[in-house]
Design a protein around this motif. Structure first.
Motif, mmCIF file in Angstrom:
data_model
loop_
_atom_site.group_PDB
_atom_site.id
_atom_site.type_symbol
_atom_site.label_atom_id
_atom_site.label_comp_id
_atom_site.label_asym_id
_atom_site.label_seq_id
_atom_site.Cartn_x
_atom_site.Cartn_y
_atom_site.Cartn_z
ATOM 1 N N VAL A 1 -20.136 -14.247 -7.569
ATOM 2 C CA VAL A 1 -20.241 -13.137 -7.048
ATOM 3 C C VAL A 1 -19.411 -13.215 -5.577
ATOM 4 N N TYR A 2 -18.555 -11.968 -5.118
ATOM 5 C CA TYR A 2 -17.913 -11.780 -4.204
ATOM 6 C C TYR A 2 -18.193 -10.844 -3.381
ATOM 7 N N ALA A 3 -17.878 -11.157 -1.884
ATOM 8 C CA ALA A 3 -17.914 -9.994 -1.256
ATOM 9 C C ALA A 3 -16.428 -9.111 -1.210
ATOM 10 N N TYR A 4 -16.683 -7.647 -1.253
ATOM 11 C CA TYR A 4 -15.283 -7.137 -1.548
ATOM 12 C C TYR A 4 -14.177 -7.528 -0.348
ATOM 13 N N GLU A 5 -14.647 -7.443 1.085
ATOM 14 C CA GLU A 5 -13.668 -7.707 1.920
ATOM 15 C C GLU A 5 -13.248 -9.100 1.891
ATOM 16 N N ASP A 6 -14.005 -10.206 1.578
ATOM 17 C CA ASP A 6 -13.471 -11.539 1.534
ATOM 18 C C ASP A 6 -12.653 -11.447 0.281
ATOM 19 N N LEU A 7 -12.819 -10.742 -0.806
ATOM 20 C CA LEU A 7 -11.938 -10.892 -2.050
ATOM 21 C C LEU A 7 -10.425 -10.425 -1.702
ATOM 22 N N ILE A 8 -10.173 -9.434 -0.853
ATOM 23 C CA ILE A 8 -8.970 -8.805 -0.804
ATOM 24 C C ILE A 8 -8.427 -9.469 0.285
ATOM 25 N N ALA A 9 -9.313 -10.158 1.454
ATOM 26 C CA ALA A 9 -8.651 -10.500 2.674
ATOM 27 C C ALA A 9 -7.437 -11.312 2.516
ATOM 28 N N GLY A 10 -7.317 -12.189 1.690
ATOM 29 C CA GLY A 10 -6.250 -13.229 1.598
ATOM 30 C C GLY A 10 -5.002 -13.020 0.863
ATOM 31 N N GLU A 11 -5.114 -11.623 0.147
ATOM 32 C CA GLU A 11 -4.266 -11.128 -0.723
ATOM 33 C C GLU A 11 -2.978 -10.417 -0.036
ATOM 34 N N SER A 12 -1.977 -10.658 -0.676
ATOM 35 C CA SER A 12 -0.569 -9.708 -0.071
ATOM 36 C C SER A 12 -0.881 -8.321 -0.215
ATOM 37 N N ASP A 13 -0.261 -7.505 0.884
ATOM 38 C CA ASP A 13 -0.371 -6.203 0.996
ATOM 39 C C ASP A 13 0.667 -5.361 0.482
ATOM 40 N N SER A 14 1.294 -6.179 -0.595
ATOM 41 C CA SER A 14 2.611 -5.705 -1.371
ATOM 42 C C SER A 14 2.372 -5.939 -2.849
ATOM 43 N N TYR A 15 2.714 -4.852 -3.749
ATOM 44 C CA TYR A 15 2.137 -5.085 -4.781
ATOM 45 C C TYR A 15 3.324 -4.168 -5.856
ATOM 46 N N THR A 16 4.049 -4.611 -6.742
ATOM 47 C CA THR A 16 4.846 -3.744 -7.482
ATOM 48 C C THR A 16 3.859 -3.215 -8.892
ATOM 49 N N PHE A 17 3.819 -1.687 -8.654
ATOM 50 C CA PHE A 17 2.993 -1.224 -9.617
ATOM 51 C C PHE A 17 3.852 -1.123 -10.827
ATOM 52 N N PRO A 18 3.343 -1.403 -12.107
ATOM 53 C CA PRO A 18 4.213 -1.436 -13.173
ATOM 54 C C PRO A 18 4.304 -0.073 -13.718
ATOM 55 N N GLU A 19 5.392 -0.010 -14.737
ATOM 56 C CA GLU A 19 5.724 1.102 -15.533
ATOM 57 C C GLU A 19 5.269 1.077 -16.947
ATOM 58 N N PHE A 20 4.579 1.894 -17.300
ATOM 59 C CA PHE A 20 4.017 1.881 -18.703
ATOM 60 C C PHE A 20 3.667 3.329 -19.227
ATOM 61 N N ASP A 21 3.231 3.570 -20.669
ATOM 62 C CA ASP A 21 3.335 4.624 -21.286
ATOM 63 C C ASP A 21 2.106 5.672 -20.477
ATOM 64 N N GLU A 22 2.485 6.911 -20.385
ATOM 65 C CA GLU A 22 1.617 7.689 -19.573
ATOM 66 C C GLU A 22 0.229 8.013 -20.489
ATOM 67 N N TRP A 23 0.296 7.773 -21.672
ATOM 68 C CA TRP A 23 -0.737 7.772 -22.675
ATOM 69 C C TRP A 23 -1.969 6.811 -22.357
ATOM 70 N N THR A 24 -1.592 5.984 -21.654
ATOM 71 C CA THR A 24 -2.264 4.782 -21.027
ATOM 72 C C THR A 24 -3.601 5.191 -20.699
ATOM 73 N N PRO A 25 -4.744 4.614 -20.994
ATOM 74 C CA PRO A 25 -6.086 5.019 -20.310
ATOM 75 C C PRO A 25 -5.960 4.544 -19.177
ATOM 76 N N ALA A 26 -6.615 5.467 -18.330
ATOM 77 C CA ALA A 26 -6.808 5.224 -16.830
ATOM 78 C C ALA A 26 -8.222 4.930 -16.367
ATOM 79 N N ILE A 27 -9.060 5.945 -16.750
ATOM 80 C CA ILE A 27 -10.476 5.674 -16.397
ATOM 81 C C ILE A 27 -11.368 5.971 -17.764
ATOM 82 N N ILE A 28 -12.381 5.423 -18.041
ATOM 83 C CA ILE A 28 -13.501 5.965 -18.914
ATOM 84 C C ILE A 28 -14.609 5.997 -18.275
ATOM 85 N N GLY A 29 -15.367 7.335 -18.735
ATOM 86 C CA GLY A 29 -16.477 7.924 -18.205
ATOM 87 C C GLY A 29 -17.398 8.157 -19.131
ATOM 88 N N TYR A 30 -18.700 8.351 -19.084
ATOM 89 C CA TYR A 30 -19.859 8.549 -20.168
ATOM 90 C C TYR A 30 -20.607 9.989 -19.655
#
Length: 542
Positions: A150-179
């Motif tokens: 179990v992590y605290a959100y702010e602790d989880l992201i605190a030490g991470e880099s604020d730079s990220y290369t978002f990948p390219e992938f197929d536009e038909w890729t699922p993004a969200i699932i809802g019920y």
């Protein structure tokens, strides 16, 4: 033309590049939190890196169990833009439904708002696929828990880099699932692709109801249900200032945010707008709503009396929209055509409470029981069928329900509707709520709207009850305003309806109750009312 995939990272890129200094406001647990799109982008990058460190692979499901706030917004981007799938869990589902949807989606990690943590901690032994929990809190310490990982959100992201290369992938890729909100049976899963959400977002920005960089938007409709009607993506794309109302917002909280932050646009269900209207009436001269450009109502039919009250008392435009979990969700909006500008107020208000005009990019059919299209005369009723680029093609891992939901490639909405000569759709009922009396149909929605026009009525829901001769007859379940309790009678309601509906539409009885039961997303639960009636539990409230 370039072979360029339609991905949600384009939304994030534009906000960070063009509107880095625009503000996002969030009603956090310890007070109002403010930051910019630049700040949000950096935190989204940190979160994407944290997901990688937690071993969440492309295609894995990440669940959110949260209110409308800035951390939830960060999940809306970090998860799908890094090729994972966000499962927005409806916090108002029943225990067995929650266990079902989380296990059915096979969620790996769950992000949970601090005040909702006890619910998930209790469920955890029944969630075998979830290996990590993240508590979203602005506090320095985690709540006490016996659960591992179990992590605290702010602790989880605190030490991470604020730079990220978002990948390219197929536009038909699922993004969200809802019920679905499970008005019948267990909730059904709907997968939203990057392509579908991208196109839905573009269309929602077209015309009078579109938002732009000058707007201040406040989505009241939950982020845990049908993507908050697409607002997090639409409003980020145009760089609007966004205001998130946080945990358990009450009418006073919403009114203060509108007044203080100068909100120009907001979206919510009719019960929300009724609550805000009543609060303003009880606190006259307290709030300035002159900043509002328009408000959007959806989720259930909106009474003409509510539209008129907003116009006359608050000077605010209140429009009607329509959609479903299966359609990402928005498909119709009741925008006024130019020809309506010259209509008398009463006629214009009545027209604006119609379901609306179909959005660009979608197609519809309204068919009778024989599968034939009905006349576009505003009278002949049939089932609404839809197809388009943000309409589902299957329920997630449920071929049986998928087969039932389609006719020749068209999605069956389950709604009965008419279409008038001007192209305005009017949903008259759900197929299961339409009342058939003596071989003729009675629209419970139209009857409810007529009843709610009575000045002493706060809420009204109409259900069909069995009748030996006529098959079914309408029963009106009415909630009176505090001032009208003990004053307004059954006879008053029936007399009020006499010149507004056909005589055979008049309810056989009127039951006064304390509150109309609601579904998990704030709609009137007629299923619950029918069950209460069958069990003899509908009692006259005084």
């Amino acid at each position: 033309m370039m072979d360029y995939p339609l991905l949600l990272k384009s939304v994030l890129y534009r906000a960070n590049t063009i509107f880095p200094e625009k503000e996002i406001v969030s009603r956090d647990f310890s007070g109002i939190f403010r930051y910019t799109y630049r700040d949000m982008y950096k935190r989204v990058c940190k979160l994407a890196n944290a997901l990688q460190r937690l071993g969440v692979n492309p295609g894995d499901r990440v669940a959110s169990f949260a209110w409308n706030n800035h951390r939830h917004l960060e999940l809306y981007f970090a998860v799908p833009c890094s090729q994972r799938i966000l499962h927005t869990v409806n916090i108002r589902l029943f225990r067995e439904q929650l266990i079902h949807v989380i296990n059915h989606a096979e969620d790996q990690v769950m992000f949970v708002d601090e005040d909702l943590w006890p619910v998930i901690e209790d469920l955890a032994p029944s969630l075998p696929t979830v290996h990590t929990y993240v508590v979203m809190t602005d506090k320095d310490t985690l709540p006490e828990t016996s659960l591992p990982n179990v992590y605290a959100y702010e602790d989880l992201i605190a030490g991470e880099s604020d730079s990220y290369t978002f990948p390219e992938f197929d536009e038909w890729t699922p993004a969200i699932i809802g019920y679905t909100s499970a008005t019948t049976g267990l909730p059904k899963g709907v997968v939203y692709t990057h392509r579908g959400l991208y196109l839905h977002c573009l269309t929602a920005l077209v015309g009078e109801l579109g938002t732009d960089e000058r707007d201040v938007t406040m989505p009241i409709v939950p982020m845990f249900h049908v993507n908050a009607w697409g607002r997090p993506y639409c409003d980020t794309w145009v760089g609007a200032k966004q205001v998130y109302p946080g945990a358990r917002p009450q009418p006073a909280d919403l009114c203060e945010l509108i007044h203080n932050e100068r909100v120009t646009y907001s979206a919510g269900v009719p019960t929300v707008w009724m609550g805000i209207l009543n609060h303003v009436r009880e606190n006259p001269s307290t709030y300035d709503f002159s900043c509002i450009r328009y408000l959007m109502s959806g989720g259930s039919a909106m009474p003409a009396s509510l539209t008129e009250a907003y116009h006359r008392e608050l000077g605010v435009k209140l429009y009607q929209g329509y959609g479903q979990t299966e359609t990402s969700p928005v498909t119709f909006v009741s925008v006024p055509k130019a020809a309506m500008d010259s209509l008398p107020d009463e006629a214009r208000f009545r027209q604006l409470t119609k379901t609306g005009l179909i959005l660009p990019g979608l197609e519809m059919r309204i068919v009778n029981a024989d599968g034939q299209e009905v006349a576009h005369d505003g009278k002949e009723m049939g089932e609404l069928l839809l197809r388009g680029p943000w309409v589902l093609n299957a329920y997630y891992k449920d071929p049986e329900k998928t087969k039932e939901a389609f006719i020749d490639g068209w999605f069956r909405t389950g709604d009965i509707a008419t279409l008038d000569e001007n192209g305005y759709l009017q949903v008259v009922d759900r197929t299961r709520d339409l009342i058939k009396s003596g071989g003729e149909w009675i629209s419970s929605v139209d009857l409810e709207n007529a009843i709610m026009a009575h000045p002493g009525v706060a809420e009204a829901a109409v259900i069909g009850i069995a009748h030996e001769k006529w098959q079914e007859r309408p029963l009106a379940c009415v909630v009176l305003t505090p001032e009208a309790r003990g004053q307004v009678t059954k006879e008053d309601i029936l007399h009020f309806l006499e010149d507004k509906v056909a005589k055979w539409w008049l309810p056989d009885d009127v039951v006064f109750i304390d509150e109309v039961p609601k579904t998990s997303v704030g709609k009137f639960s007629k299923k619950t009312l029918r069950e209460q009636y069958e069990q003899g539990l509908l009692q006259q409230a005084q």
